[in-house]
Every structure is written in structure tokens, then in C-alpha cells.
Design a protein around this motif. Sequence first.
Motif, PDB file in Angstrom:
ATOM      1  N   TYR A 373     -49.565  -9.910  60.033  1.00 35.37           N
ATOM      2  CA  TYR A 373     -48.348  -9.471  60.713  1.00 35.37           C
ATOM      3  C   TYR A 373     -47.993  -8.062  60.268  1.00 35.37           C
ATOM      4  O   TYR A 373     -48.482  -7.566  59.254  1.00 35.37           O
ATOM      5  N   PRO A 374     -47.124  -7.391  61.049  1.00 37.30           N
ATOM      6  CA  PRO A 374     -46.750  -6.002  60.714  1.00 37.30           C
ATOM      7  C   PRO A 374     -45.932  -5.935  59.435  1.00 37.30           C
ATOM      8  O   PRO A 374     -45.422  -6.943  58.945  1.00 37.30           O
ATOM      9  N   GLU A 375     -45.800  -4.733  58.930  1.00 34.68           N
ATOM     10  CA  GLU A 375     -45.095  -4.520  57.661  1.00 34.68           C
ATOM     11  C   GLU A 375     -43.625  -4.924  57.756  1.00 34.68           C
ATOM     12  O   GLU A 375     -42.981  -4.783  58.800  1.00 34.68           O
ATOM     13  N   CYS A 376     -43.110  -5.415  56.644  1.00 33.78           N
ATOM     14  CA  CYS A 376     -41.709  -5.831  56.540  1.00 33.78           C
ATOM     15  C   CYS A 376     -40.794  -4.621  56.723  1.00 33.78           C
ATOM     16  O   CYS A 376     -41.021  -3.558  56.135  1.00 33.78           O
ATOM     17  N   GLN A 377     -39.760  -4.808  57.529  1.00 35.01           N
ATOM     18  CA  GLN A 377     -38.794  -3.734  57.774  1.00 35.01           C
ATOM     19  C   GLN A 377     -37.545  -3.866  56.897  1.00 35.01           C
ATOM     20  O   GLN A 377     -36.597  -3.112  57.049  1.00 35.01           O
ATOM     21  N   GLY A 378     -37.571  -4.856  56.000  1.00 33.59           N
ATOM     22  CA  GLY A 378     -36.482  -5.022  55.043  1.00 33.59           C
ATOM     23  C   GLY A 378     -36.984  -4.734  53.641  1.00 33.59           C
ATOM     24  O   GLY A 378     -37.500  -3.658  53.363  1.00 33.59           O
ATOM     25  N   ASN A 379     -36.871  -5.723  52.740  1.00 30.82           N
ATOM     26  CA  ASN A 379     -37.407  -5.589  51.387  1.00 30.82           C
ATOM     27  C   ASN A 379     -38.051  -6.910  50.975  1.00 30.82           C
ATOM     28  O   ASN A 379     -38.034  -7.876  51.745  1.00 30.82           O
ATOM     29  N   HIS A 380     -38.656  -6.954  49.795  1.00 29.50           N
ATOM     30  CA  HIS A 380     -39.373  -8.147  49.358  1.00 29.50           C
ATOM     31  C   HIS A 380     -38.693  -8.792  48.152  1.00 29.50           C
ATOM     32  O   HIS A 380     -38.225  -8.105  47.252  1.00 29.50           O
ATOM     33  N   VAL A 381     -38.671 -10.125  48.165  1.00 27.81           N
ATOM     34  CA  VAL A 381     -38.234 -10.919  47.021  1.00 27.81           C
ATOM     35  C   VAL A 381     -39.301 -11.979  46.778  1.00 27.81           C
ATOM     36  O   VAL A 381     -39.606 -12.770  47.678  1.00 27.81           O
ATOM     37  N   ARG A 382     -39.902 -11.982  45.582  1.00 28.91           N
ATOM     38  CA  ARG A 382     -41.021 -12.883  45.261  1.00 28.91           C
ATOM     39  C   ARG A 382     -42.110 -12.798  46.330  1.00 28.91           C
ATOM     40  O   ARG A 382     -42.645 -13.808  46.792  1.00 28.91           O
ATOM     41  N   SER A 383     -42.405 -11.591  46.739  1.00 30.23           N
ATOM     42  CA  SER A 383     -43.466 -11.290  47.719  1.00 30.23           C
ATOM     43  C   SER A 383     -43.167 -11.786  49.130  1.00 30.23           C
ATOM     44  O   SER A 383     -44.038 -11.743  50.002  1.00 30.23           O
ATOM     45  N   VAL A 384     -41.935 -12.243  49.381  1.00 35.05           N
ATOM     46  CA  VAL A 384     -41.529 -12.688  50.716  1.00 35.05           C
ATOM     47  C   VAL A 384     -40.639 -11.614  51.334  1.00 35.05           C
ATOM     48  O   VAL A 384     -39.739 -11.082  50.672  1.00 35.05           O
ATOM     49  N   CYS A 385     -40.866 -11.305  52.597  1.00 40.67           N
ATOM     50  CA  CYS A 385     -40.061 -10.307  53.298  1.00 40.67           C
ATOM     51  C   CYS A 385     -38.655 -10.827  53.538  1.00 40.67           C
ATOM     52  O   CYS A 385     -38.466 -11.915  54.097  1.00 40.67           O
ATOM     53  N   VAL A 386     -37.659 -10.072  53.095  1.00 41.58           N
ATOM     54  CA  VAL A 386     -36.272 -10.320  53.489  1.00 41.58           C
ATOM     55  C   VAL A 386     -36.050  -9.425  54.703  1.00 41.58           C
ATOM     56  O   VAL A 386     -36.014  -8.206  54.586  1.00 41.58           O
ATOM     57  N   TYR A 387     -35.921 -10.038  55.867  1.00 40.43           N
ATOM     58  CA  TYR A 387     -36.018  -9.308  57.128  1.00 40.43           C
ATOM     59  C   TYR A 387     -34.931  -8.263  57.307  1.00 40.43           C
ATOM     60  O   TYR A 387     -33.780  -8.445  56.904  1.00 40.43           O
ATOM     61  N   GLY A 388     -35.338  -7.181  57.966  1.00 41.61           N
ATOM     62  CA  GLY A 388     -34.410  -6.159  58.416  1.00 41.61           C
ATOM     63  C   GLY A 388     -34.301  -6.201  59.922  1.00 41.61           C
ATOM     64  O   GLY A 388     -35.057  -6.913  60.604  1.00 41.61           O
ATOM     65  N   ALA A 389     -33.385  -5.421  60.465  1.00 39.48           N
ATOM     66  CA  ALA A 389     -33.187  -5.399  61.922  1.00 39.48           C
ATOM     67  C   ALA A 389     -34.469  -5.011  62.648  1.00 39.48           C
ATOM     68  O   ALA A 389     -34.728  -5.466  63.765  1.00 39.48           O
ATOM     69  N   GLY A 390     -35.307  -4.201  62.009  1.00 33.60           N
ATOM     70  CA  GLY A 390     -36.544  -3.761  62.626  1.00 33.60           C
ATOM     71  C   GLY A 390     -37.583  -4.854  62.799  1.00 33.60           C
ATOM     72  O   GLY A 390     -38.588  -4.652  63.493  1.00 33.60           O
ATOM     73  N   ASP A 391     -37.366  -6.016  62.179  1.00 33.79           N
ATOM     74  CA  ASP A 391     -38.302  -7.141  62.326  1.00 33.79           C
ATOM     75  C   ASP A 391     -37.973  -8.032  63.526  1.00 33.79           C
ATOM     76  O   ASP A 391     -38.792  -8.868  63.914  1.00 33.79           O
ATOM     77  N   LEU A 392     -36.778  -7.876  64.103  1.00 33.49           N
ATOM     78  CA  LEU A 392     -36.304  -8.838  65.099  1.00 33.49           C
ATOM     79  C   LEU A 392     -37.186  -8.904  66.340  1.00 33.49           C
ATOM     80  O   LEU A 392     -37.503 -10.008  66.820  1.00 33.49           O
ATOM     81  N   GLN A 393     -37.562  -7.777  66.891  1.00 37.40           N
ATOM     82  CA  GLN A 393     -38.350  -7.797  68.125  1.00 37.40           C
ATOM     83  C   GLN A 393     -39.642  -8.591  67.922  1.00 37.40           C
ATOM     84  O   GLN A 393     -39.993  -9.442  68.753  1.00 37.40           O
ATOM     85  N   TRP A 394     -40.342  -8.328  66.831  1.00 34.87           N
ATOM     86  CA  TRP A 394     -41.584  -9.045  66.544  1.00 34.87           C
ATOM     87  C   TRP A 394     -41.322 -10.532  66.331  1.00 34.87           C
ATOM     88  O   TRP A 394     -42.049 -11.390  66.850  1.00 34.87           O
ATOM     89  N   MET A 395     -40.279 -10.860  65.576  1.00 36.63           N
ATOM     90  CA  MET A 395     -39.976 -12.262  65.272  1.00 36.63           C
ATOM     91  C   MET A 395     -39.719 -13.077  66.541  1.00 36.63           C
ATOM     92  O   MET A 395     -40.187 -14.209  66.671  1.00 36.63           O
ATOM     93  N   LEU A 396     -38.973 -12.502  67.459  1.00 40.37           N
ATOM     94  CA  LEU A 396     -38.601 -13.235  68.670  1.00 40.37           C
ATOM     95  C   LEU A 396     -39.782 -13.420  69.627  1.00 40.37           C
ATOM     96  O   LEU A 396     -39.676 -14.196  70.580  1.00 40.37           O
ATOM     97  N   GLU A 397     -40.880 -12.771  69.366  1.00 36.08           N
ATOM     98  CA  GLU A 397     -42.090 -12.964  70.161  1.00 36.08           C
ATOM     99  C   GLU A 397     -42.930 -14.128  69.631  1.00 36.08           C
ATOM    100  O   GLU A 397     -43.885 -14.548  70.275  1.00 36.08           O
ATOM    101  N   GLN A 398     -42.579 -14.653  68.441  1.00 34.91           N
ATOM    102  CA  GLN A 398     -43.364 -15.722  67.818  1.00 34.91           C
ATOM    103  C   GLN A 398     -42.888 -17.094  68.318  1.00 34.91           C
ATOM    104  O   GLN A 398     -41.804 -17.231  68.864  1.00 34.91           O
TER     105      GLN A 398
END
Length: 440
Positions: A373-398
Motif C-alpha cells: 500500500y502507499p506511504e502513510c500520510q499520518g505518523n507511525h505508532v509501533r510500526s502501524v500507520c496512524v492515518y492522516g487526511a491524505g489516506d482517506l481517498q485510498w482507504m475508501l477504495e478498499q
Amino acid sequence: MRLLKQGHVRLLLMLTVAVLGLLWMFTLQSCHKTGWDPTYMPRYSWLEYTHADYGRENVYNCSAIVQGEKKALAQAKLLSTTREFSKSVQIPNEYYINATQDCRKFRKSRKYIPFPLSQEEEDFPLAYSIVVHHKVQNFEQLLRAIYAPQNIYCVHVDKKSEASVFSVIRAITSCFPNVFMVSQAVDVVYAAWPRVQADLNCMADLYNASTKWKYFINLCGQDFPLKTNLEIVRMLHSLRGRNSLESERMAETKKWRVSNVHLIVNGEIKGTGKAKEPPPFNLPILSGSAYIVVNRGYVRSVLEDTRIQALIEWSKDTYSPDEFLWATIQRMPGVPGSTWPNHKYDMTDMNAIARLVKWQWHEGSQGSLEAVYPECQGNHVRSVCVYGAGDLQWMLEQHHLFANKFDIDTDPIAVQCLERYLREKALAELHETYGRIFCY
């Protein structure tokens, strides 16, 4: 006199038929010309979200953000890093304590859905387990986003959470007849057995509380839906009784988790260096996720099947049992909705619908064939992406039902725009449903 009355009745019937006919023709013409116009139905505008609901004026454009427009995303990113903005959208715990003094007013002001939005949804109730330990606002916005009166919700608050968190969440849950606190809370320890026990306790409470629900979905306080309740119901319908969760062959690098004894010491899980006995019944241990979408029969098996009870006991001194227990049960013959243990039935987290998670080591630049998947647009906690607004378009396509993880303290706009998008879609579905009925 009797003839006169009969004449009046006949005339009234003729007039009624004529009026109904005209109305029917008008409706058909309206449908034929323009499709169903939702202005003919109640708009339920009081259930729509506005920027005022988040304590701000119209300072960002959710429609543009969801569509991935660069200018709107840049503005959102700048706002999210502004201390004044972040503070302005935070809801303090005191608000919830005061607001829930009048539950009717609280439900209305927070715009909880007060009725099933379709017969289809009413006939297919769901059961949710939500495990929380902090961030009350995150939890309340999650509950609001997934709430429907026909569903049922069990909330587990970590026993070691701050007293204020427990009090606020208890106040919120008390305002709903179908939302309740778990009957037995536990001290949750990261990567240890109590994380599983929290869900098990909610499973039992939900199973005993209602016989009507069809599927069980477990969440944590930093999850958020990617689908409306109607979309979730339809996707679960299409499973035809099957379960959907990650369940695949365990990597060699993870086998130490189940081959060595681990114990909780001073609130942390630690290895003892002692080897574990093989699993009961020679069960193949599969790798998976803590988050699942399973039918009622699966839950019944977890609570009653002697094989699973033995597996549960064996799992209690392993590392991160939540990441193999459900996956292993899913491959046990005889469990409702399960699949055969052969590796050809393996299912990854990307193919299951339970949860969308961006792991840092699977991210990559756009167009990369190696990236999942594309790079996280938020930040990472324990190697998991904490989503940013820039992730929404991609997420809603899943195709996933839910995504993890979100944090209002990190990027409130991501949650607010996703919540608003889903509410608008749910209300549009409501109008579409009435339109189909009228235009049939």
C-alpha cells in the motif's frame, strides 16, 4: 335516505380512486423524468453533520479531502499541526459527563441514528465488542459512527484505565438501551492473554444478551468504519454464513511466540526460556489478527466447544495470543463459517474484510510493485500507520469494513471527514430506499 348515503359513499370512493391515480401518475412521471427526487421525502436534515458539530467554521473542505485534492489536503495538514485548531476540536471529558445528564438531549445533539434506516438493516442486527483504555472522544465518535438501534454493543474499559475515563464511558453507555459495559473487566496487557480475555468476556455477554444478532465484530477505541451500516450488512449477507478474518501459515520468525512460555511480570509480558508443550489435538497454529468478523455460530463454538476451550487454556502463556487464536479457530473443522486448514485456504489481512491496517514495512512509493500500500500520510505508532487526511481517498477504495488506527489528537480532520462522508452516504441510502419503494 339509505340510497343517498350509498350514493355519497360511491362518489367518495370514485373521488379517492381518481386522486390516488393522479398522485401515482405524478410520481411515475417524476421518477421517469429525473429519478426519485429526495425532496419528496423527509430530509432528516437534523441528522446531517456540519462543521458546527465539530466546533469550527468551514475551515476545511471534506468533499475535496475525500477526493484527494492536493490543495485541500495541504490545508488540512497545516491545520492539523496547528495547536489552536487541534485544541478547538477537542471535546473534554467534562462535556460528556454534563451532556449525559439528559440522555435524550445528548443523543439528539450528538445526532445518533434513532431508528433503523432500512428494513434490510433491521432484519440483520450486529454485535460489537469495543475494547478501550483511553481517548474518550475517539471512542464516542466511533460509537456514534457505528450506532444503530437494532445492533448491540459491549464496551470493555481496561481495569487500570483512569477513573475519569471509566466514569465518562459508563455515562455515555448508560444513555443507550443496547450499549452496555462488560460484566467483567480485566487488566489488559499488551501482547498478553488479557487482551483476548477482554474480547471473550464481551463475546459471552453479547451471546447471552440477545439471540437475534447475526455477526460479531470486535473493535478497539482507535478503529473507524469505512462503510455505512447498510453496506456492512450487505457485505456480511454476501458471506452466506462464512467468517472473514486473517488466517495464514505462521512465519518462522513468529514461531517463538507459541513455542516458549511467557508470563506477565510487573504488568509486562516476558519470556521464561521454558519450552511449551505442543498444542492440543495437534492443532495447526495459524497466524492472524486480533480483529475478526465472525458469525454467531463461531462465537458459540468459542464459548462451548471443548477443543477450543483446551486451545484457550494452552494459549494463556503465549506471546500475543490475539494474533493466532482466532485465526486457528477459523481453520478448525466443524466451527461454523470456518475453512479447511490446508494452506490453499490461507487468507491475508488484505483479502479479509475485517480490518485495514498499514504496516510500515509494507508501505512504498506509488507505483512500487513491492509495496502492499502507499506511504502513510499520518505518523507511525509501533510500526502501524496512524492515518492522516491524505489516506482517506485510498482507504475508501478498499473493501475492508474498518480501518486502524485513528487518533483525534494527531489528525482530527481524518476522523471528522470520514465520519461526515459516512453519514452523508447513510442518509443518501435512506432516501434511495424510500425512492425505490415509491417508484417501484
